[in-house]
Write an enzyme that holds these catalytic residues in place. Structure first.
Site, mmCIF file in Angstrom:
data_model
loop_
_atom_site.group_PDB
_atom_site.id
_atom_site.type_symbol
_atom_site.label_atom_id
_atom_site.label_comp_id
_atom_site.label_asym_id
_atom_site.label_seq_id
_atom_site.Cartn_x
_atom_site.Cartn_y
_atom_site.Cartn_z
ATOM 1 N N GLY A 107 -14.264 -0.423 -12.856
ATOM 2 C CA GLY A 107 -13.173 0.531 -13.030
ATOM 3 C C GLY A 107 -12.841 0.761 -14.493
ATOM 4 N N HIS B 36 0.804 -1.216 0.000
ATOM 5 C CA HIS B 36 0.000 0.000 0.000
ATOM 6 C C HIS B 36 0.840 1.270 0.000
ATOM 7 C CE1 HIS B 36 -3.258 -2.829 1.589
ATOM 8 N NE2 HIS B 36 -3.470 -2.607 0.327
ATOM 9 N N ASP C 78 -4.936 -0.925 -8.573
ATOM 10 C CA ASP C 78 -4.667 -1.896 -7.510
ATOM 11 C C ASP C 78 -5.559 -3.108 -7.767
ATOM 12 O OD1 ASP C 78 -4.295 -3.335 -5.220
ATOM 13 O OD2 ASP C 78 -5.261 -1.884 -3.888
ATOM 14 N N SER C 79 -5.159 -3.907 -8.737
ATOM 15 C CA SER C 79 -6.000 -5.031 -9.158
ATOM 16 C C SER C 79 -5.454 -6.347 -8.654
ATOM 17 C CB SER C 79 -6.029 -5.075 -10.685
ATOM 18 O OG SER C 79 -4.737 -5.423 -11.157
#
Lengths: 275, 275, 275, 275
Positions: free
Chosen positions: A138, A62, A155-156
């Site tokens: 998305g 993250h 962020d997949s």
């Protein structure tokens, strides 16, 4: 009772973690969602059999997906996260005071729901007033956006199930349009030990769209091989030419100003993939 | 038939690899030695249940333990490797033309024997004429050496079995004496996710002996957490102040001039361990 | 090093055995053949990922497939074993002095070769002078035989690979012709917990050919569920009407005169399958 | 997500079952209690890491521990179950109309609680008006009872934790006193493949107290080796001399009149243990 979760990260290699209990298991509209409590890594979110995030090591992914592009951009105000329903990237985005609005577009509402329930230290940020959570596709959101965002993070999951189209060139072209002219884009792009072809293809596709395209890495113990790559693209901003004074103090456990630069020094075999 | 080798890297987490066959299994005088043929990583040497090296990812460890100290030293001629019976470090050492003699002191002759048989691309270098292989106790060898080596690498197992005393302060003091005044020393010092106390203790011990002590990392997929640390110590040479012209071209798959520097940029939580 | 062999006996359940080493692994012309040394069960023969026999519990299967039909027949002289290349059934057959000739027809010569090498206490009997080992297709051998055998045992793998046709009705018709009029036939017919349909189909097929058809069971720890069925068929001989004086003393570890009868008392749910 | 429960039934062998989710996990006052939902066997109760019962195969154990002694006794009215908190034995006991009162003495109230919640088809019988459930120490209950019961069943875990004293001779002496003069007693006595010494000791101890002592077996797929033994003792009643007319019809899936007798025909190696 010994209960072990084993993820075959390839057909021939995997990780195995002792678990205390399953917290939730559900076939959502989009994918298999499992939340398990492990002994070594705390609560763990698993989508379609792949570890997405764990309480113990989530900070690496993250922080690295968020701070590298956000410090690369001189003044990020409008930020979009595609995927990332666990909220971890958003939590990091909010550490940047310049950010006025952070939009999260997650296709699977269940990911948001169960992350809030079982990963509160990660998903708590989703309730912040600067955050706009949209349960939507998305890919479509990108297609409908134009000249709107300063920074976009993808962020997949790995390119399986609903995430396949997030690894196609048309998607990156959409991102280029959705970004403002000086915008910055980053995507997680898997690992260089087992997914070399993917890294090469994605890098080539992105490089044809963004004059400045670079790959950086971070160590994530629960991801295949422990070495993860991210590909960053921009028409104007170079992540390696960030002026010293732009870095402000943020609370972090992995990211530092030095890591920002060092992460772009690729192991030779990784660098060779991009030639 | 599916046969899987599982290493519990902690009591609660591990890796699992599909194997084709066992090549050799033996309780030597010092440890349990297993050589297995895996599908993902090729032949794999396992000592006391811990993966030591594999054909696929061995280059990371061997290049990083060798080239960082060897490029740090301005003119390494006499080199000692303690442990490292698989020969991988020696292979890298020999890539440096300044090296006149490379001594390997491995306690377990069986490691050398079966590495030569089953890991020929790694152990082949042990037959080079510049190499002196001694089957002996590295701890004693260090105790009996004085002002002799330019570079000493400690390539041990984790602190279990015969390797325990290689992680004690007295051993590092011996190394200080065995090195020439401007010598450089490096040791593998485990991973920062599961072995934080060990890293702290070893760093503190080494720092009390060597004014210049630094920690660097590399990604090794088959080692716990995928992130490995090395601790380098010297009285004179700083690995971060290597003049640009000292780097010569070497054949490598992980190490580069940029990686040399970047490897010392530590994730914040790792840097915090050393404060 | 802990190396475990796991056989998924169903998609959802299996056994796992700690192994010392692989002894041999080969893709033969017919199947994957693996010989492994386990800690609990000694050497273990695995074909196409299914445990065939182990040194520790092989006696159950071999005694039960052999002695039940051999004591059912009043004077067995000519005996045929289809499959059974490990030699265990033959070993038991030879304990009956009336037997003049025991023919083994095994399709895969490698099974015989490696059983002789790694399972000598099982395969040793194959060298007896009363034994005729033929490496050939048992299905064809049956098709070409007529009125020839007193007892035929089918010692096949589960109905996978080369064994599929050994579970078809045409094969049982061939056996009926290959047997003398008062001959006795037995086949291993899998387990009643996970293979109920197979047991029902095979029982129905055999019953249409042999007026006397019965199912009996034995406990085999390394086979799925631990409960194995055998189906015996004959036109004349009833295994439940064997006169007391026919039983002679044989050396055994599982079979007894009482077990002979008791094995036909089926758990109610197994008996119900046959109605 | 693939989550597998593995029970090492010995140090070197075990079973592995794919699970859907954990239903409950708790360290009770007496033992580790886990309830898991498996794909092959339905809900499964695990105590101290040992499978106790599963929805799919529970009927074997429960029918065999109950009906053999209950049909052996000519007129069982007062029945005691020591342990057995899942309620399965009680359910079978209630199928006998002669039974006036069935007392269950289970030490761990949590076993009863979670069996009622997650194994309702097994534990439902505990609410019957003929049943007296006592959460208490079975060992003490036996010590305080005299000439009271017609049939006593010991449905314990293996001799680990609170169950150790249920395998000692003093306990069997207490049972002898707690039974009426013509009472019948049965205990589960583990498996003959991995626990030979236990079977021998327990058989010897019981035989010194009860003139009529016999061992019988049943197949239980989820118990070690799949073959389970029960030891039955009485001063008057012989389970092998039950008059034909005593058997009445009961609903069952494993037990039959024929199985009652056949279960006492022991594999030779088991019979040899008792000599």
């Amino acid at each position: 009772m010994e209960l072990w979760y084993t993820e075959k990260q390839t057909e021939r290699f995997g990780i195995t973690a002792k678990i205390k209990r399953t917290l939730h298991t559900e076939k959502t509209e989009f994918q298999q969602l499992d939340m398990i409590e492990t002994e070594e890594f705390g609560n763990m979110l698993v989508l379609d059999g792949m570890v997405m995030t764990t309480e113990k090591d989530e900070f690496v992914y993250h922080e690295m997906v968020a701070h590298v592009p956000l410090f690369t951009h001189p003044n990020p105000k409008q930020v979009l996260v595609v995927g990332g329903g666990d909220g971890g990237v958003i939590r990091e985005v909010l550490k940047h005071p310049s950010v006025e609005k952070a939009t999260l577009v997650e296709i699977d509402g269940k990911v948001v729901e169960y992350s809030k329930k079982y990963l509160p230290t990660i998903a708590g940020a989703l309730d912040d007033e600067r955050v706009d959570v949209q349960i939507a596709d998305g890919f479509m959101h990108i297609a409908e956006s134009e000249n709107q965002y300063d920074v976009i993070m993808v962020d997949s999951t790995e390119p399986v199930g609903p995430a396949v189209k997030l690894f196609e060139k048309g998607f990156y072209e959409g991102i280029s349009r959705a970004l403002k002219e000086d915008g910055v884009f980053v995507a997680q792009t898997d690992n260089p030990w087992f997914q070399q072809e993917l890294i090469q293809t994605v890098y080539k596709d992105i490089k044809e769209i963004f004059p400045i395209t670079r790959v950086y890495t971070a160590n994530i113990p629960t991801y295949p091989s422990g070495l993860w790559t991210f590909t960053i693209g921009s028409k104007k901003q170079d992540p390696l030419e960030v002026s010293e004074d732009r870095f402000h103090e943020i609370e972090s456990k992995y990211y530092t100003k030095d890591i920002h630069r060092a992460a772009f020094a690729l192991p030779k075999f990784v660098g060779d993939l991009l030639k």
